[in-house]
Design an enzyme around this catalytic site. Structure first.
Site, PDB file in Angstrom:
ATOM      1  N   HIS A  76      26.763  28.137  49.301  1.00 31.38           N
ATOM      2  CA  HIS A  76      25.832  28.878  48.456  1.00 31.38           C
ATOM      3  C   HIS A  76      24.429  28.342  48.739  1.00 31.38           C
ATOM      4  O   HIS A  76      24.076  27.257  48.284  1.00 31.38           O
ATOM      5  CB  HIS A  76      26.165  28.694  46.971  1.00 31.38           C
ATOM      6  CG  HIS A  76      27.390  29.444  46.551  1.00 31.38           C
ATOM      7  ND1 HIS A  76      27.380  30.387  45.548  1.00 31.38           N
ATOM      8  CD2 HIS A  76      28.650  29.411  47.010  1.00 31.38           C
ATOM      9  CE1 HIS A  76      28.586  30.888  45.408  1.00 31.38           C
ATOM     10  NE2 HIS A  76      29.384  30.307  46.279  1.00 31.38           N
ATOM     11  N   GLU A 198      43.773  31.701  38.938  1.00 29.31           N
ATOM     12  CA  GLU A 198      44.713  32.079  37.877  1.00 29.31           C
ATOM     13  C   GLU A 198      46.138  31.682  38.255  1.00 29.31           C
ATOM     14  O   GLU A 198      46.484  31.554  39.423  1.00 29.31           O
ATOM     15  CB  GLU A 198      44.688  33.602  37.663  1.00 29.31           C
ATOM     16  CG  GLU A 198      43.392  34.129  37.145  1.00 29.31           C
ATOM     17  CD  GLU A 198      42.278  34.082  38.188  1.00 29.31           C
ATOM     18  OE1 GLU A 198      42.564  34.300  39.383  1.00 29.31           O
ATOM     19  OE2 GLU A 198      41.129  33.801  37.806  1.00 29.31           O
TER      20      GLU A 198
HETATM   21  I1  8IG Z   1      36.686  34.138  46.321  1.00 23.85           I
HETATM   22  O1  8IG Z   1      41.593  34.867  43.084  1.00 23.85           O
HETATM   23  C1  8IG Z   1      37.747  34.205  44.658  1.00 23.85           C
HETATM   24  N1  8IG Z   1      37.174  33.999  43.481  1.00 23.85           N
HETATM   25  N2  8IG Z   1      39.176  34.030  39.278  1.00 23.85           N
HETATM   26  N3  8IG Z   1      40.405  34.451  41.194  1.00 23.85           N
HETATM   27  C2  8IG Z   1      39.217  34.153  40.592  1.00 23.85           C
HETATM   28  N4  8IG Z   1      38.098  33.981  41.263  1.00 23.85           N
HETATM   29  C3  8IG Z   1      38.157  34.118  42.594  1.00 23.85           C
HETATM   30  C4  8IG Z   1      39.325  34.416  43.277  1.00 23.85           C
HETATM   31  C5  8IG Z   1      40.529  34.598  42.541  1.00 23.85           C
HETATM   32  N5  8IG Z   1      39.052  34.467  44.594  1.00 23.85           N
END
Ligand code: 8IG
Length: 277
Positions: A76, A198
């Site tokens: 970033h 998750e």
């Molecule tokens: I890149 O699978 C990315 N950001 N919450 N879940 C969530 N955020 C993410 C994911 C994901 N992949």
């Protein structure tokens, strides 16, 4: 105000809009550009779009603008860029996102959005890397955000400020994006706190409540953008299928790699969409 331990937003008596106005003044002074038209936050995978938009008039380390935090995540880029497009549009490109999971509070999370509004931007384009719940989606695919479910149990709004979120992700702007690329699908973004991904059970919950995309950034930013009166366009790059939808475990390295591969294609798409706004 460049020291992360001395951020004016951390003073509970500070007015976050006043801090944003100071940051906008910093940007005007350092870039020589008084007013911007469109702001664009670049999430993972979208970073190359800035180079394609037009002439970079100024590149400012985000820490030179009042209230901005040091970037927490590799990949970033912590810069603010002022770009002049061939048609004369001034675009403020925000490469410095503060995530909710960093734990600095929601004021820091939405400071870039409030600053964008204070620079004059009327359109906020929010991009991110995210997980896909729809089985038909493939890693590397960009999708439009049509709506969101905010599962952070938090809000960037303070006090009794009952902001309407109907058409939060502007149907008008989504139509413009689909004119540029008719193959663009769209879905409901569910924001989890993170930084863990998750569980498969949580992904099934997100699906059951109408979610198609899982992410950790954009819903809170979109709410603040709407509060500030901006029109919002949201894009997710599906870097991975969500946990349990894809059969293999999620890895941050894989997510970065998917973003890197998709970057040239989606950046070109994004640049064309911004030019059409
Ligand atoms: I890149 O699978 C990315 N950001 N919450 N879940 C969530 N955020 C993410 C994911 C994901 N992949």
């Amino acid at each position: 105000m460049t020291d992360i331990h001395d951020n004016p937003l951390d003073d509970p008596n500070a007015d976050p809009f006043q801090v944003a106005a100071l940051a906008a003044a910093d940007i005007a002074r350092l870039s020589g550009v008084e007013k911007h038209d469109i702001a664009l936050t670049l999430g993972s995978g979208w970073g190359k779009a800035a180079d394609l938009l037009g002439e970079t008039v100024a590149t400012i380390p985000a820490t030179e603008a009042t209230g901005f935090s040091k970037p927490a995540l590799e990949g970033h880029v912590g810069t603010l860029r002022s770009i002049l497009t061939p048609t004369g549009t001034r675009v403020l490109v925000i490469g410095a996102r503060t995530h909710y999971y960093e734990g600095h509070g929601v004021r820091r999370v939405v400071h870039s959005v409030r600053t964008a509004a204070a620079t004059g931007a009327r359109i906020m384009v929010l991009t991110n890397g995210a997980g896909g719940i729809r089985e038909t989606w493939k890693p590397g695919q960009p999708v439009l955000i049509s709506d969101h479910v905010n599962l952070t149990a938090d809000s960037p709004l303070e006090g009794a400020n009952f902001v309407d979120l109907t058409d939060l992700y502007s149907a008008r702007l989504r139509d413009i994006a689909r004119n540029v690329d008719p193959s663009l699908d769209e879905g409901v973004y569910t924001q989890f706190r993170g930084p863990h991904y998750e569980t498969p059970a949580e992904v099934q919950m997100a699906k059951a409540i109408g979610g198609h995309i899982v992410g950790m950034s954009t819903a809170l930013e979109a709410i603040a953008a709407r509060e500030a009166g901006m029109e919002i366009l949201g894009f997710s790059l599906i870097t991975n299928l969500a946990a349990g939808i894809q059969k293999t475990p999620l890895s941050h390295a894989e997510v970065i790699e998917a973003g890197r591969e998709a970057e040239p294609v989606i950046s070109a798409l994004l640049a064309r969409v911004v030019e059409a706004l």
